[in-house]
Scaffold this active site. Structure first.
Site, mmCIF file in Angstrom:
data_model
loop_
_atom_site.group_PDB
_atom_site.id
_atom_site.type_symbol
_atom_site.label_atom_id
_atom_site.label_comp_id
_atom_site.label_asym_id
_atom_site.label_seq_id
_atom_site.Cartn_x
_atom_site.Cartn_y
_atom_site.Cartn_z
ATOM 1 N N GLU A 44 -48.719 -9.754 -72.030
ATOM 2 C CA GLU A 44 -47.584 -9.887 -72.725
ATOM 3 C C GLU A 44 -47.547 -10.947 -73.549
ATOM 4 O O GLU A 44 -46.429 -11.706 -73.949
ATOM 5 C CB GLU A 44 -46.293 -9.888 -71.455
ATOM 6 C CG GLU A 44 -46.232 -8.542 -70.881
ATOM 7 C CD GLU A 44 -45.138 -8.566 -69.752
ATOM 8 O OE1 GLU A 44 -44.208 -9.584 -69.621
ATOM 9 O OE2 GLU A 44 -44.943 -7.646 -68.974
ATOM 10 N N GLU A 56 -42.951 -18.277 -67.691
ATOM 11 C CA GLU A 56 -43.211 -17.227 -66.796
ATOM 12 C C GLU A 56 -43.317 -15.895 -67.928
ATOM 13 O O GLU A 56 -42.663 -15.266 -67.945
ATOM 14 C CB GLU A 56 -42.566 -16.827 -65.736
ATOM 15 C CG GLU A 56 -40.894 -16.727 -66.072
ATOM 16 C CD GLU A 56 -39.926 -16.374 -65.115
ATOM 17 O OE1 GLU A 56 -40.572 -15.303 -64.312
ATOM 18 O OE2 GLU A 56 -38.891 -16.243 -65.052
#
Lengths: 644, 644
Positions: free
Chosen positions: B434, B425
């Site tokens: 990210e 995740e």
């Protein structure tokens, strides 16, 4: 050989680079244009895989000096980093970066790459990164043809008649340059076409930073002796371009000995039409497009050097002398009407306000001699150094004349008797921008009620202009900090503008008259201050509009003034009425923070404010075109002001 | 009384200000709107002439506290500083400055002034100076009617049908706000009309900083009991506006007891329709339009607090559990096809990459229980603090299960056996921001050749939005230096966006798949790196276009992602497909440096680049609309980047 023209020779391929360079130099070319990539080298398909040997020749074949002064490197023409295909985009991006970094290593003075459409977002992005990541980036030369034959064909038009076809390639260049924020390290190379467009379109190109023009051998024709020559129109274009500092690149099939082309170009340049003997041309030499901060003679005292320059103006003081002469004649006539000998022969009091080192005193004395008038000249000057010079002249040069020197600020002194005429020269390049209105209104008490002010009126003017060069120079001036950049684009610059193009005509902004009329109250009575002088309001605001004649990019305004001295005697730096030979003023460039793309038929609306408070004067301005608008410039005088 | 609605009462004249305020407070209004100038005072014709007594009442009649919290001061309505007449402009400018400086002295919380046209250049200029020269400037409330009846009349149209008439007053406000550079101290006061426009136009107003709405008493009607009430449509509009933090001003002739209006508004607000029990609403309370810098979990280790927040998501781990369950079922099925008991019962190796404090380990173990699969779970985590928590759980909570904790960076470790499934995740608010692609590609060697990655695909999306509030907040964030401002508008901001309006629909930008396919060479063979892993290219560029549906101003983009975990299991923060109740991500706001005015029918074209080098990843972007274009944002990652 004339030193004023620099010619290069373009090679489509250079299997033996050294031989090519030797040939070109031998024929008196100064540089060559050559592909970066050697034809023998094949580029690996995936560039991130390292291959032994690299994609082009070694840099050992030329001396470092030749690489850095004789070679313009051409990027491979097939590279298309703005392809619609993401895969092609990325692959070509790798190739382009490879060639750019090879050029960076060689230190070539310029990298040339062709523009093919107005879709150059990715190309510009990569070049911006190249510039930001290089200590000494080469210049970028973007080459475009003068006309897009594709557009003309699409429209089923003759090339000559298709305005769109001639506009098209200018748009390619202009959007590309915009994408690079009008970087001065990025210029355009214009490939001349056999047909030439309308003058307006040529003039627009003269406003662009044209670094070079490509003259294809195909547009030369052979004269009776068999030598290659250009048509009259092409000759004129080449000369105009070279005068704007473009270099010339000969390119294409060798229909004649390659040496003949450069010989012809040199000869053509030497025999170019002779320019009229304008003192401005020699005076301004070397100051072209060089930005200067406007003087603040009220806040700062001028130095000897500045006086020296201004006193040499061959025209200005002649005009003043004529104006004073006429004023003296008119005064005498008026007195004669009154039919009183005593009055007719009464002394005429002339005050020179801001006398500097005395040029207007001399003009006044001359005028008195011409009209055989008895005058008393009072020279008022606040600069102590200039007062010394004035006093010395009064003692030595003007000792037989009635000349008095009064040191002090014209706004604060009180003199008796009052003046029949006050004479001043307080104007800046934009008319009132050196605070002439505030000074003369402050000195209004020195003038008789029906007295004459020379000058009696002045006007400021602006024209919207396109000039990436001036805009980039203003932005970069003084400092690199973002704060400073903001200030630089919110101030007026005095500059002898050359590399610019007028988007529309010059129009009036502000008017000032002297002696000034005061504000009136609700009963219509003039309001006076504590000294009994008219209370004037030198704030101004003006809204000026223009219709755009052809697509362009607006970078700011050219600013000018004209001035009525007395009667029909004028001085002017407005281009259409410029006093011939007068050199005292360069125009101003008034930048806008965000250049605006303007289209034929659109309306440019500018609002200018002249703001005044008790300590200072400043300008604010806004420009609107269609949907686009600039921010307000210089709110509250935050970036530029004139101190009272 | 509800604390959530603030009502004020407007007085057209206030001969006795204290009596008016007392009356309003007595009736439960929180503030009053009153003219600055007392009706008895006559303004001198020439303001610069000092007059004894001044132009309005003394400030002694109210307490300082009342002035600073209960009074909205209205500028004299006749003032027109954008008159065509220069004389009127200057005279009214003096009056306006006088009233502004009186307000400054009183310290009123807000100054209200009406907009009457889109020609507000001079007004905005004067207010900008007012803001810049005041230490604590009052808020500026610009009031506009919802509809220009003049325009409707001119067009001979019913007000309801005239789109132009409804657009007009929005343009007045929008251009005025643009002139003030979208200053957050400047808001709009919307005067409700009896007729209401189309929903799209109402929604556009909800994107503006509406500080207050004026509800004229004339749009109330009396119910059976004789009390004033609003129509259903007006009720809804008032409620929407108050939810967007607008205050309510009752104005106009008193057709009923003035107390009844505020009582009705309070009651209406308390009885407003109940909102569905969305966890996001309570979770995001207080974070509305509050900008946060995106996390960089790869470069910085997350702290306990952050883990705490994310682990509480009631939806996300359910989705992961379902996805892992389905993957385990599919793996078993595939093995059964091979009809080999040994393989069917073979241990399933599941690696959780970036396990944090273990929520995905728990989801994996649950999925194993549900499907009765023997699993070996390997939790890889680089954050030493999180590793401690994982190790403790492995010892204590999961001691009967086959769970191994491996400290380290997933891109650098080598494990055997390889995984059947990797679960991660690593997504940010804009999907890949990210660095999930780089992490998972770096970990590709941990996965079996036919292994499963959960997630297997994610996409980023954008929609062009209008939000002066977000734009001004981004510009002002962190610092006042011009340099910083530049940076702030070249970066992504995580924010729960409320005061904004979508200009067009949400569209796809970038897609990433896992396991990723490698680049192919010219023979079509996948290129591998020194470890034999596919050489992937996570650079992206995408060109996205939208047609504008109504006139608006674009300030940037809302950015979202969706993600396919496995099979049909998705998570999404794209508004139209948002996973209900999932709270882990707010969207991103991607600003543009120069807001763009867009018109109905125009095309917005945005280009986004995801750039990668050996040390970092960053985005660049450009937007074009008609003639207007933004600069390139974040060239070479100069303002924002994600470190590898």
């Amino acid at each position: 050989m004339s030193p004023d023209i620099s010619c290069g020779l373009e090679y489509l391929i250079t299997p033996d680079l050294q031989a090519c360079l030797t040939e070109a130099l031998h024929c008196n070319y100064s540089f060559i244009v050559t592909p970066v990539v050697h034809p023998r080298f094949r580029r690996p398909y995936v560039s991130s895989v390292s291959t032994v040997g690299g994609f082009t020749r070694s840099d050992m074949i030329l001396s470092p000096q030749d690489w850095t002064s004789r070679i313009v490197a051409k990027i491979s023409p097939y590279i298309c980093v703005d392809s619609m295909s993401p895969v092609v985009r990325q692959r070509h991006e790798d190739c382009l970066n490879e060639e750019l970094s090879y050029c960076r290593g060689l230190g070539v003075p310029a990298i040339m790459l062709p523009l093919r459409s107005s879709n150059t977002n990715n190309l510009a992005r990569i070049l911006q990164t190249y510039n930001e990541t290089s200590h000494h980036p080469s210049l970028i030369w973007a080459s475009v043809p003068m006309v897009s034959t594709r557009i003309a064909q699409r429209n089923n038009q003759d090339v000559e008649e298709s305005e769109e076809a001639w506009n098209e390639t200018w748009h390619w260049w202009s959007k590309f340059h915009e994408r690079l924020d009008w970087d001065k390290r990025v210029g355009v190379v214009l490939e001349l076409s056999a047909d030439l467009p309308a003058q307006e379109i040529l003039k627009r190109w003269l406003g662009e930073p044209v670094k070079a023009i490509i003259v294809p051998t195909s547009i030369f024709h052979n004269n009776k002796k068999g030598y290659p020559v250009l048509s009259r129109a092409h000759q004129q274009l080449v000369i105009n371009m070279v005068e704007h500092e473009a270099q010339v690149i000969v390119s294409g099939a060798r229909r004649s000995n390659i040496e003949y082309y450069v010989q012809y170009l040199f000869r053509m340049w030497q025999r170019r039409p002779y320019k009229a003997d304008d003192p401005m041309l020699s005076y301004a030499k070397g100051w072209e497009d060089y930005l200067q901060t406007p003087l603040q003679p009220l806040a700062d005292n001028l130095d000897t050097h500045t006086y020296n320059v201004f006193e040499k103006d061959p025209v200005k003081y002649d005009q003043y002398q004529k104006a004073i002469t006429q004023a003296l004649i008119d005064i005498r006539q008026k007195r004669q009407v009154k039919d009183n000998d005593q009055i007719v022969n009464e002394l005429c009091v002339i005050m020179v306000l801001g006398a500097g080192r005395g040029p207007l005193v001399r003009a006044t004395l001359n005028a008195a001699d011409i009209t055989q008038t008895k005058v008393k000249v009072i020279a008022v000057e606040k600069n102590p150094c200039a007062v010394l010079v004035l006093a010395a002249q009064a003692r030595e040069v003007w000792r037989d004349r009635d000349v008095i020197v009064i040191p002090g600020d014209m706004r604060q002194i009180n003199l008796s008797p009052k003046a029949d005429i006050i004479v001043s020269e307080l104007l800046g390049s934009w008319g009132d921008n050196e605070l002439s209105p505030e000074c003369l209104d402050g000195a209004a008490g020195l003038l008789k009620v029906d007295g004459i002010s020379i000058p009696n009126e002045y006007n400021s003017y602006v024209a919207p202009i396109s000039s990436a060069r001036l805009w980039a120079a203003a932005k970069a001036a003084s400092s690199n900090s973002a704060q400073q950049r903001d200030k630089n684009l919110e101030t007026l610059w005095v500059v002898y503008m050359q590399n610019k193009h007028d988007i529309a005509e010059t129009k009036l902004v502000f008017t000032f008259k002297h002696p000034a009329k005061g504000t009136r109250d609700h009963e219509g009575k003039e309001v006076t201050d504590y000294r009994g002088l008219p209370l004037t309001d030198n704030r101004r605001s003006a809204i000026v509009s223009w219709v755009v004649k052809q697509d362009n990019v607006m970078h700011g305004f050219g600013g000018y003034f004209d001035c009525s001295l007395y009667g029909k005697e004028m001085i002017s730096i407005v281009p259409s009425t410029h006093s011939p030979g007068m050199i005292s003023w360069f125009p101003v460039f008034i930048p806008i923070k965000t250049p605006l793309r303007v289209h034929k038929g659109e309306v440019i609306t500018a609002t200018f404010w002249r703001c005044v408070n008790s300590r200072r004067v400043w300008y604010e301005w806004i420009v609107e075109v269609g949907n686009c608008t600039t921010p307000l410039h210089n709110p509250n005088g935050r970036s530029s002001e004139m101190l009272l």
